[in-house]
Design a protein around this motif. Structure first.
Motif, PDB file in Angstrom:
ATOM      1  N   ALA A 228       0.827  -1.210   0.000  1.00  0.00           N
ATOM      2  CA  ALA A 228       0.000   0.000   0.000  1.00  0.00           C
ATOM      3  C   ALA A 228       0.860   1.259   0.000  1.00  0.00           C
ATOM      4  O   ALA A 228       0.474   2.293  -0.566  1.00  0.00           O
ATOM      5  CB  ALA A 228      -0.924  -0.002   1.205  1.00  0.00           C
ATOM      6  N   GLU A 229       2.038   1.175   0.621  1.00  0.00           N
ATOM      7  CA  GLU A 229       2.957   2.316   0.680  1.00  0.00           C
ATOM      8  C   GLU A 229       3.884   2.377  -0.534  1.00  0.00           C
ATOM      9  O   GLU A 229       4.711   3.278  -0.624  1.00  0.00           O
ATOM     10  CB  GLU A 229       3.800   2.218   1.962  1.00  0.00           C
ATOM     11  CG  GLU A 229       2.983   2.364   3.246  1.00  0.00           C
ATOM     12  CD  GLU A 229       3.780   2.003   4.490  1.00  0.00           C
ATOM     13  OE1 GLU A 229       5.017   1.838   4.374  1.00  0.00           O
ATOM     14  OE2 GLU A 229       3.166   1.883   5.565  1.00  0.00           O
ATOM     15  N   GLY A 230       3.756   1.431  -1.449  1.00  0.00           N
ATOM     16  CA  GLY A 230       4.603   1.419  -2.632  1.00  0.00           C
ATOM     17  C   GLY A 230       6.022   0.962  -2.376  1.00  0.00           C
ATOM     18  O   GLY A 230       6.904   1.186  -3.211  1.00  0.00           O
ATOM     19  N   ARG A 231       6.247   0.290  -1.249  1.00  0.00           N
ATOM     20  CA  ARG A 231       7.606  -0.142  -0.878  1.00  0.00           C
ATOM     21  C   ARG A 231       7.849  -1.556  -1.418  1.00  0.00           C
ATOM     22  O   ARG A 231       7.932  -2.541  -0.700  1.00  0.00           O
ATOM     23  CB  ARG A 231       7.759  -0.087   0.638  1.00  0.00           C
ATOM     24  CG  ARG A 231       7.657   1.324   1.194  1.00  0.00           C
ATOM     25  CD  ARG A 231       7.489   1.346   2.700  1.00  0.00           C
ATOM     26  NE  ARG A 231       8.572   0.665   3.392  1.00  0.00           N
ATOM     27  CZ  ARG A 231       8.588   0.421   4.706  1.00  0.00           C
ATOM     28  NH1 ARG A 231       7.556   0.837   5.452  1.00  0.00           N
ATOM     29  NH2 ARG A 231       9.591  -0.200   5.269  1.00  0.00           N
ATOM     30  N   ARG A 232       7.985  -1.626  -2.734  1.00  0.00           N
ATOM     31  CA  ARG A 232       8.081  -2.933  -3.387  1.00  0.00           C
ATOM     32  C   ARG A 232       9.322  -3.714  -2.965  1.00  0.00           C
ATOM     33  O   ARG A 232       9.250  -4.924  -2.743  1.00  0.00           O
ATOM     34  CB  ARG A 232       8.065  -2.758  -4.908  1.00  0.00           C
ATOM     35  CG  ARG A 232       6.729  -2.293  -5.457  1.00  0.00           C
ATOM     36  CD  ARG A 232       6.722  -2.360  -6.965  1.00  0.00           C
ATOM     37  NE  ARG A 232       5.398  -2.066  -7.509  1.00  0.00           N
ATOM     38  CZ  ARG A 232       5.040  -2.335  -8.758  1.00  0.00           C
ATOM     39  NH1 ARG A 232       5.910  -2.909  -9.586  1.00  0.00           N
ATOM     40  NH2 ARG A 232       3.821  -2.037  -9.180  1.00  0.00           N
ATOM     41  N   GLY A 233      10.446  -3.029  -2.871  1.00  0.00           N
ATOM     42  CA  GLY A 233      11.674  -3.716  -2.476  1.00  0.00           C
ATOM     43  C   GLY A 233      11.563  -4.314  -1.093  1.00  0.00           C
ATOM     44  O   GLY A 233      12.000  -5.442  -0.854  1.00  0.00           O
ATOM     45  N   ASP A 234      10.955  -3.579  -0.173  1.00  0.00           N
ATOM     46  CA  ASP A 234      10.785  -4.082   1.186  1.00  0.00           C
ATOM     47  C   ASP A 234       9.775  -5.231   1.216  1.00  0.00           C
ATOM     48  O   ASP A 234       9.905  -6.155   2.031  1.00  0.00           O
ATOM     49  CB  ASP A 234      10.328  -2.965   2.115  1.00  0.00           C
ATOM     50  CG  ASP A 234      11.420  -1.932   2.364  1.00  0.00           C
ATOM     51  OD1 ASP A 234      12.607  -2.272   2.190  1.00  0.00           O
ATOM     52  OD2 ASP A 234      11.086  -0.787   2.715  1.00  0.00           O
ATOM     53  N   ALA A 235       8.770  -5.186   0.337  1.00  0.00           N
ATOM     54  CA  ALA A 235       7.819  -6.298   0.253  1.00  0.00           C
ATOM     55  C   ALA A 235       8.509  -7.557  -0.238  1.00  0.00           C
ATOM     56  O   ALA A 235       8.266  -8.661   0.282  1.00  0.00           O
ATOM     57  CB  ALA A 235       6.665  -5.920  -0.672  1.00  0.00           C
ATOM     58  N   VAL A 236       9.379  -7.417  -1.226  1.00  0.00           N
ATOM     59  CA  VAL A 236      10.147  -8.558  -1.725  1.00  0.00           C
ATOM     60  C   VAL A 236      11.032  -9.122  -0.615  1.00  0.00           C
ATOM     61  O   VAL A 236      11.096 -10.336  -0.394  1.00  0.00           O
ATOM     62  CB  VAL A 236      11.001  -8.155  -2.942  1.00  0.00           C
ATOM     63  CG1 VAL A 236      11.953  -9.275  -3.331  1.00  0.00           C
ATOM     64  CG2 VAL A 236      10.105  -7.785  -4.113  1.00  0.00           C
ATOM     65  N   ALA A 237      11.719  -8.233   0.104  1.00  0.00           N
ATOM     66  CA  ALA A 237      12.593  -8.667   1.189  1.00  0.00           C
ATOM     67  C   ALA A 237      11.801  -9.367   2.291  1.00  0.00           C
ATOM     68  O   ALA A 237      12.257 -10.370   2.855  1.00  0.00           O
ATOM     69  CB  ALA A 237      13.355  -7.477   1.753  1.00  0.00           C
ATOM     70  N   LEU A 238      10.623  -8.844   2.615  1.00  0.00           N
ATOM     71  CA  LEU A 238       9.775  -9.483   3.612  1.00  0.00           C
ATOM     72  C   LEU A 238       9.424 -10.903   3.201  1.00  0.00           C
ATOM     73  O   LEU A 238       9.525 -11.834   4.010  1.00  0.00           O
ATOM     74  CB  LEU A 238       8.487  -8.670   3.807  1.00  0.00           C
ATOM     75  CG  LEU A 238       7.398  -9.352   4.648  1.00  0.00           C
ATOM     76  CD1 LEU A 238       7.826  -9.468   6.109  1.00  0.00           C
ATOM     77  CD2 LEU A 238       6.075  -8.598   4.524  1.00  0.00           C
ATOM     78  N   ALA A 239       9.005 -11.068   1.958  1.00  0.00           N
ATOM     79  CA  ALA A 239       8.639 -12.402   1.483  1.00  0.00           C
ATOM     80  C   ALA A 239       9.829 -13.348   1.557  1.00  0.00           C
ATOM     81  O   ALA A 239       9.706 -14.476   2.050  1.00  0.00           O
ATOM     82  CB  ALA A 239       8.105 -12.318   0.058  1.00  0.00           C
ATOM     83  N   MET A 240      10.972 -12.889   1.080  1.00  0.00           N
ATOM     84  CA  MET A 240      12.153 -13.758   1.081  1.00  0.00           C
ATOM     85  C   MET A 240      12.582 -14.118   2.502  1.00  0.00           C
ATOM     86  O   MET A 240      12.968 -15.258   2.775  1.00  0.00           O
ATOM     87  CB  MET A 240      13.297 -13.070   0.340  1.00  0.00           C
ATOM     88  CG  MET A 240      13.077 -12.962  -1.157  1.00  0.00           C
ATOM     89  SD  MET A 240      14.507 -12.192  -1.972  1.00  0.00           S
ATOM     90  CE  MET A 240      14.054 -12.396  -3.696  1.00  0.00           C
ATOM     91  N   THR A 241      12.507 -13.143   3.403  1.00  0.00           N
ATOM     92  CA  THR A 241      12.850 -13.407   4.806  1.00  0.00           C
ATOM     93  C   THR A 241      11.880 -14.413   5.411  1.00  0.00           C
ATOM     94  O   THR A 241      12.283 -15.360   6.103  1.00  0.00           O
ATOM     95  CB  THR A 241      12.814 -12.100   5.614  1.00  0.00           C
ATOM     96  OG1 THR A 241      13.747 -11.172   5.062  1.00  0.00           O
ATOM     97  CG2 THR A 241      13.157 -12.350   7.074  1.00  0.00           C
ATOM     98  N   THR A 242      10.596 -14.223   5.144  1.00  0.00           N
ATOM     99  CA  THR A 242       9.574 -15.132   5.670  1.00  0.00           C
ATOM    100  C   THR A 242       9.803 -16.547   5.185  1.00  0.00           C
ATOM    101  O   THR A 242       9.562 -17.518   5.924  1.00  0.00           O
ATOM    102  CB  THR A 242       8.181 -14.645   5.239  1.00  0.00           C
ATOM    103  OG1 THR A 242       7.972 -13.321   5.753  1.00  0.00           O
ATOM    104  CG2 THR A 242       7.086 -15.558   5.762  1.00  0.00           C
ATOM    105  N   TRP A 243      10.292 -16.675   3.966  1.00  0.00           N
ATOM    106  CA  TRP A 243      10.509 -18.006   3.392  1.00  0.00           C
ATOM    107  C   TRP A 243      11.884 -18.580   3.710  1.00  0.00           C
ATOM    108  O   TRP A 243      12.240 -19.633   3.199  1.00  0.00           O
ATOM    109  CB  TRP A 243      10.303 -17.950   1.877  1.00  0.00           C
ATOM    110  CG  TRP A 243       8.928 -17.466   1.512  1.00  0.00           C
ATOM    111  CD1 TRP A 243       7.789 -17.555   2.264  1.00  0.00           C
ATOM    112  CD2 TRP A 243       8.547 -16.779   0.321  1.00  0.00           C
ATOM    113  NE1 TRP A 243       6.729 -16.983   1.622  1.00  0.00           N
ATOM    114  CE2 TRP A 243       7.152 -16.497   0.436  1.00  0.00           C
ATOM    115  CE3 TRP A 243       9.236 -16.388  -0.828  1.00  0.00           C
ATOM    116  CZ2 TRP A 243       6.447 -15.834  -0.571  1.00  0.00           C
ATOM    117  CZ3 TRP A 243       8.523 -15.727  -1.826  1.00  0.00           C
ATOM    118  CH2 TRP A 243       7.156 -15.458  -1.699  1.00  0.00           C
TER     119      TRP A 243
END
Length: 262
Positions: A144-159
């Motif tokens: 929602a905040e447009g922080r695509r890089g951080d969203a990618v990092a979150l997913a990778m960290t979660t996995w």
């Protein structure tokens, strides 16, 4: 590259290769043709005996997107590809793409055989449910905040990716390709729901199904594959020795060939 139009008008791009019975390859999170050489290698191996459809899921690569998103729209995308393939097809789903393939089969698409590699279901206990809820909240906020890089990092960290590996990847050209499909992380999250094994949905899938995991994958992947195979009425389970979630095409292709040709 070829294109087909889904029911809502979304353009779905795909590569078609080989001759023989049709197989459609359904990728998991992030996967699309520009970033996924392993699936392209798998397609080339399978194309020796089958007509293979390797496509970009909506919102990725050369495929377009239409809002609002719903899992049903991705099922319709797969249905459009099946019709393009002649009206019925074998389907192979990888990771969350395996869960999408399960949904499609449960909704009655003309899938004649189904192969799944490591659908990433969790244990369904309170800890797993809380972790799933936390991931959903964080992912939704970042996108929602447009922080695509951080969203990618979150997913990778979660996995399970190490922080230092993610930091290194952020400095490479490929990171922009991950960011380009970051909004589709929400799509995969919707497909997974709370992440628990959907036993009722699986029980409705009666087509012959092969569920696979890797012998070197984490224990929860073995649990997920075994639980899915147990819930499916017409399934077999197989562990591919020495493989991980990043399964080698030359280890996977012969297993799929034998199953689909049998």
């Amino acid at each position: 590259m070829k294109k087909v139009h889904s029911k809502d008008g979304t353009t779905i791009a795909f590569d078609q290769s080989g001759q023989g019975p049709a197989i459609i390859l359904v990728g998991g999170a992030f996967q699309h043709r520009a970033i996924d050489p392993r699936t392209a290698q798998l397609a080339a191996l399978l194309a020796q005996h089958f007509t293979v459809f390797h496509y970009d899921r909506r919102g990725r690569g050369d495929s377009s997107d239409t809002q609002p998103y719903a899992v049903e729209r991705e099922v319709e995308d797969l249905d459009a590809l099946i019709k393009e393939a002649g009206g019925s097809a074998f389907v192979f789903g990888m990771s969350s793409g395996a869960v999408l393939a399960i949904d499609a089969a449960a909704r009655g698409l003309a899938i004649t055989k189904l192969a799944l590699y490591e659908p990433p279901f969790n244990s369904g206990d309170d800890t797993a449910r809380q972790a799933s809820e936390s991931y959903t909240r964080q992912l939704t906020a970042l996108l929602a905040e447009g922080r695509r890089g951080d969203a990618v990092a979150l997913a990778m960290t979660t996995w399970g990716a190490p922080a230092e590996a993610i930091a290194g990847m952020r400095q490479t050209p490929i990171w922009s390709l991950f960011e380009s499909v970051a909004p589709t992380l929400a799509y995969d999250n919707a497909i997974m729901g709370d992440g628990s094994v959907p036993t009722e949905r699986l029980a409705s899938v009666t087509v012959p199904t092969l569920v696979m995991d890797g012998g070197a994958s984490p224990a929860f992947m073995h649990y997920a594959a075994q639980a899915a195979a147990h819930a499916l009425p017409n399934a077999q389970h197989r562990t591919l020795e020495d493989q991980t979630h990043d399964v080698a095409p030359d280890a996977l292709a012969p297993v799929l060939e034998k199953f689909f040709a049998g």
